[in-house]
Design a protein around this motif. Structure first.
Motif, PDB file in Angstrom:
ATOM      1  N   GLU A 119     118.667 -45.628 -20.578  1.00  0.00           N
ATOM      2  CA  GLU A 119     119.689 -46.008 -20.026  1.00  0.00           C
ATOM      3  C   GLU A 119     121.003 -44.811 -20.377  1.00  0.00           C
ATOM      4  O   GLU A 119     121.593 -45.055 -19.650  1.00  0.00           O
ATOM      5  N   GLY A 120     120.902 -44.161 -22.166  1.00  0.00           N
ATOM      6  CA  GLY A 120     122.166 -43.699 -22.160  1.00  0.00           C
ATOM      7  C   GLY A 120     122.804 -44.041 -22.971  1.00  0.00           C
ATOM      8  O   GLY A 120     124.071 -43.775 -22.734  1.00  0.00           O
ATOM      9  N   ASN A 121     122.906 -45.773 -23.211  1.00  0.00           N
ATOM     10  CA  ASN A 121     123.849 -46.668 -23.672  1.00  0.00           C
ATOM     11  C   ASN A 121     123.700 -46.598 -25.620  1.00  0.00           C
ATOM     12  O   ASN A 121     123.305 -47.555 -26.124  1.00  0.00           O
ATOM     13  N   THR A 122     124.518 -45.161 -25.731  1.00  0.00           N
ATOM     14  CA  THR A 122     124.650 -44.775 -26.891  1.00  0.00           C
ATOM     15  C   THR A 122     125.576 -46.129 -28.104  1.00  0.00           C
ATOM     16  O   THR A 122     125.707 -46.121 -29.006  1.00  0.00           O
ATOM     17  N   GLU A 123     126.738 -45.966 -27.366  1.00  0.00           N
ATOM     18  CA  GLU A 123     127.604 -46.609 -27.946  1.00  0.00           C
ATOM     19  C   GLU A 123     127.133 -48.326 -28.283  1.00  0.00           C
ATOM     20  O   GLU A 123     126.729 -48.970 -29.277  1.00  0.00           O
ATOM     21  N   MET A 170     123.773 -45.489 -41.349  1.00  0.00           N
ATOM     22  CA  MET A 170     123.881 -44.504 -40.384  1.00  0.00           C
ATOM     23  C   MET A 170     124.872 -44.403 -39.591  1.00  0.00           C
ATOM     24  O   MET A 170     125.729 -43.722 -39.690  1.00  0.00           O
ATOM     25  N   LYS A 171     125.575 -45.082 -39.407  1.00  0.00           N
ATOM     26  CA  LYS A 171     126.948 -45.226 -38.123  1.00  0.00           C
ATOM     27  C   LYS A 171     127.652 -44.083 -39.358  1.00  0.00           C
ATOM     28  O   LYS A 171     128.804 -42.830 -38.443  1.00  0.00           O
ATOM     29  N   TYR A 191     128.038 -38.493 -30.498  1.00  0.00           N
ATOM     30  CA  TYR A 191     127.626 -37.285 -30.392  1.00  0.00           C
ATOM     31  C   TYR A 191     126.655 -36.609 -30.211  1.00  0.00           C
ATOM     32  O   TYR A 191     125.383 -36.271 -29.457  1.00  0.00           O
ATOM     33  N   ASP A 192     126.211 -37.422 -31.779  1.00  0.00           N
ATOM     34  CA  ASP A 192     124.743 -36.699 -31.891  1.00  0.00           C
ATOM     35  C   ASP A 192     123.119 -37.762 -31.215  1.00  0.00           C
ATOM     36  O   ASP A 192     122.546 -37.809 -30.800  1.00  0.00           O
ATOM     37  N   GLU A 222     123.377 -36.083 -27.601  1.00  0.00           N
ATOM     38  CA  GLU A 222     122.007 -35.542 -27.591  1.00  0.00           C
ATOM     39  C   GLU A 222     121.386 -36.702 -28.058  1.00  0.00           C
ATOM     40  O   GLU A 222     119.873 -35.445 -26.972  1.00  0.00           O
ATOM     41  N   LEU A 223     121.172 -36.635 -28.382  1.00  0.00           N
ATOM     42  CA  LEU A 223     119.042 -37.152 -28.349  1.00  0.00           C
ATOM     43  C   LEU A 223     119.144 -38.140 -27.266  1.00  0.00           C
ATOM     44  O   LEU A 223     117.654 -38.159 -26.925  1.00  0.00           O
ATOM     45  N   SER A 224     120.172 -38.765 -26.283  1.00  0.00           N
ATOM     46  CA  SER A 224     119.284 -39.012 -25.374  1.00  0.00           C
ATOM     47  C   SER A 224     119.420 -38.203 -24.396  1.00  0.00           C
ATOM     48  O   SER A 224     118.237 -38.424 -23.064  1.00  0.00           O
ATOM     49  N   SER A 225     119.682 -37.157 -24.431  1.00  0.00           N
ATOM     50  CA  SER A 225     119.260 -36.134 -23.184  1.00  0.00           C
ATOM     51  C   SER A 225     117.942 -35.475 -24.157  1.00  0.00           C
ATOM     52  O   SER A 225     117.158 -35.029 -22.580  1.00  0.00           O
TER      53      SER A 225
END
Length: 127
Positions: A44-48, A58-59, A65-66, A69-72
């Motif tokens: 869904e592109g909900n990276t936040e 991990m944070k 931004y990373d 990019e992963l979502s793309s």
């Protein structure tokens, strides 16, 4: 010589498998559901929201931004179809979940590791 190498490789492989513990069905279902939620959010592109599930390390290592990019990268696979296979293994109090997913243009393998607090400590996506 080939027999010795084959036997040595086989023994190393068996010891590696023995070091990883299988988990009971309830634990497996829990972590598969957690990993599925992350895959859904990434689709869904909900990276936040995904980033809020990370542990502190991990944070610090995987920025917003990373994640975008992963979502793309995942979007290049087309529309999500299904999770084809899943597995969970425990090692050193970490639960590694592998999800093989199918998309309209290909497949992706998600490897997501959780600590005992259900925080994400590792996230990898491969073809």
């Amino acid at each position: 010589m080939k027999k010795i190498l084959l036997i040595t490789f086989s023994l190393v492989f068996l010891f590696t498998l023995a070091a990883c513990g299988n988990v009971d069905d309830e634990t497996a279902e829990h972590y598969i559901n957690e990993a599925t939620d992350i895959v859904t959010l990434l689709n869904e592109g909900n990276t936040e929201e995904v980033q809020t599930m990370f542990d502190e390390e991990m944070k610090g290592n995987l920025s917003e931004y990373d994640l975008r990019e992963l979502s793309s990268y995942i979007e290049q696979s087309g529309n999500f179809k299904e999770i084809d296979k899943s597995s969970v293994e425990e090692q050193d109090e970490l639960y590694t979940t592998v999800l093989v997913t199918n998309y309209s243009e290909g497949s992706r393998i998600f490897t997501i590791t959780f600590n005992q607090n259900d925080e994400v400590t590792g996230l990898f996506v491969n073809e």
